[in-house]
Scaffold this active site. Structure first.
Site, short mmCIF file in Angstrom:
data_model
loop_
_atom_site.label_atom_id
_atom_site.label_comp_id
_atom_site.label_asym_id
_atom_site.label_seq_id
_atom_site.Cartn_x
_atom_site.Cartn_y
_atom_site.Cartn_z
CG HIS A 9 89.41 -56.92 63.26
ND1 HIS A 9 87.89 -57.39 63.54
CD2 HIS A 9 89.18 -56.67 62.03
CE1 HIS A 9 87.17 -56.55 62.08
NE2 HIS A 9 87.99 -56.79 61.52
CB SER A 25 85.63 -55.46 60.19
OG SER A 25 85.52 -56.89 59.28
CG ASP A 62 85.84 -58.66 65.50
OD1 ASP A 62 87.23 -58.64 65.51
OD2 ASP A 62 85.08 -57.79 65.45
#
Length: 455
Positions: A125, A335, A94
């Site tokens: 994230h 995600s 990621d």
């Protein structure tokens, strides 16, 4: 002459009609995995020079951060009675993962964005993804990752805050900034090399033309992981008017699922070598409007109203939004649906360590729930961690609850045949004697008639 001309014209018209109503000549088909994966032992490094060109994202907490609705939908406390993911290593490929007190088992796996070790998250994230998978529980709140005793291996592979120093680009990026399908393929191979049992990929490269993805090496990498007993979980992708995932795939026709595809998502479309995850609403379980459909979608998980760990060293521990020019923006997307499935895989692998990657994936899909049946939106349905941990599948050769052997009944002692014969001879003699006596007595018997009052 006229009849021949009419016949020829009719053939031309019919052919034209068939060409316009049938399947297109270049209709999409299931991808063939025939590429060569990157070297497994290659050191992680950026594929091209990059530099940070924007400020890092700012996560924030809006209002009181309550227990995630996703935890309620998936009934995680009940699942923790059977497994907490101990012994499993989940690679998070990621934007990096910032160390956090509630990620005590966090390992550095390398950096393909800069010269770091993977333990830096400028995009807020990867840290949220890692928290969904493995955040430890606390008496101070009701938040916890799906597999709170699993280990997170952070591999930083992309970042929207960075940009290439050169203008040349020969392959699409996964989202904005830096990070390509080529470096993603390398990151998958590195995760296998470092002993991951599960790989989470919350990144997607989209295109209308599958050939422009140039993802043969990525397909080979995820198949390599699959063949080496590693379960790869990938996000289905989000629709975005400003990105490559602009156009939703229409509902497919049974038996011709690939004919209607207009937007391809990688590595999502490499199912069945990956578990591809669509998003549903965390409160209702209804399919999310932003989730990209496709015949490759395996299952679904909550992807809205996400609560996660902060990537900032200071500030709130738990966050539920990111700051933008227009104010706080809730955290949503496939995600964040993907790590709910990756965490579930870690739970299953910890409880059933003898199951192969293929068997684990089959167990996850077989125990999912779909209100409207299997489709391109949610695949087999919303994952059910409790069912995945407890159901006994009839076609599963291993992984079922252990069975203890029971003792067979003792073999009876054989009977002496002469005893049986003697008994039969004696019975026969007795019958003969009775018949003889009756025969002698019949001529001398008297018959008494019943009186009227004896009926």
């Amino acid at each position: 002459m006229v009849r021949a001309l009419i016949f020829r014209l009719s053939i031309v018209v019919v052919a034209a009609l068939l060409s316009t109503t049938g399947s297109p000549a270049a209709a999409l088909t299931r991808p063939s995995v025939d590429g060569v994966p990157p070297a497994r032992d290659a050191a992680p490094a950026p594929s091209e020079p990059a530099e940070q060109r924007s400020l890092c994202a700012v996560p924030t907490a809006v209002g009181r951060v309550a227990a995630p609705a996703a935890s309620v939908l998936l009934n995680l406390p009940a699942a923790w009675q059977f497994s907490r993911g101990r012994g499993q290593t989940v690679a998070v490929i990621d934007t990096g993962v910032t160390p956090h007190p509630r990620l005590p088992r966090l390992r550095a796996g390398g950096d393909y964005v800069s010269n770091g070790d993977g333990l830096s998250d400028c995009d807020a994230h990867g840290t949220v993804v890692a928290g969904i998978i493995a955040a430890t529980t606390s008496s101070a709140d009701s938040y916890g990752g799906v597999a709170p005793e699993s280990t997170v291996l952070s591999i930083r592979q992309s970042s929207g805050a960075y940009a290439s120093k050169t203008s040349r680009r020969d392959e699409p990026t996964l989202g904005g900034g830096v990070g390509t399908v080529r470096t993603l393929a390398s990151a998958v191979m590195r995760a296998v090399e470092l002993g991951a049992t599960v790989i989470n990929i919350s990144e997607v490269a989209c295109a209308r033309d599958a050939r422009s993805l140039n993802d043969a090496a990525l397909g080979a990498a995820v198949k390599y992981a699959y063949d080496h007993n590693v379960v790869v979980v990938a996000a289905a992708g989000n629709l975005s008017s400003s990105g490559a995932c602009r156009e939703q795939n229409p509902a497919s026709i049974p038996g011709r699922e690939w004919d209607s595809v207009v937007t391809v998502a990688s590595p999502a479309w490499f199912a069945p070598y990956v578990l591809t995850v669509g998003s549903v609403d965390s409160a209702s379980g209804a399919p999310s409007g932003f989730s990209l459909h496709g015949p490759w979608v395996s299952v679904a998980a909550p992807g809205t109203d996400i609560v996660g760990l902060s990537s900032l060293r200071r500030g709130p521990t738990l966050i539920n939004a990111l700051q933008s020019d227009d104010g706080p923006v809730p955290i949503n997307g496939t995600s964040f649906a993907a790590p709910y499935v990756a965490g579930t895989v870690a739970l299953v692998r910890a409880r059933f360590p003898e199951l192969t990657a293929a068997q684990v994936m089959a167990r996850i899909t077989a125990t999912a729930h779909a209100a409207g049946g299997v489709d391109d939106q949610v695949g087999a349905g919303v994952v059910d961690p409790v069912a995945a941990l407890t159901n006994v599948l009839p076609d599963e050769s291993s992984g079922a609850p252990s069975r203890r052997p029971i003792a067979a009944p003792s073999t009876p002692t054989p009977e002496d045949p002469w005893l049986r014969r003697s008994a039969l001879i004696g019975a026969g003699a007795a019958v003969c004697l009775v018949l003889a006596i009756v025969g002698l007595a019949l001529p001398h018997r008297r018959v008494r008639r019943l009186g009227q009052d004896e009926f």
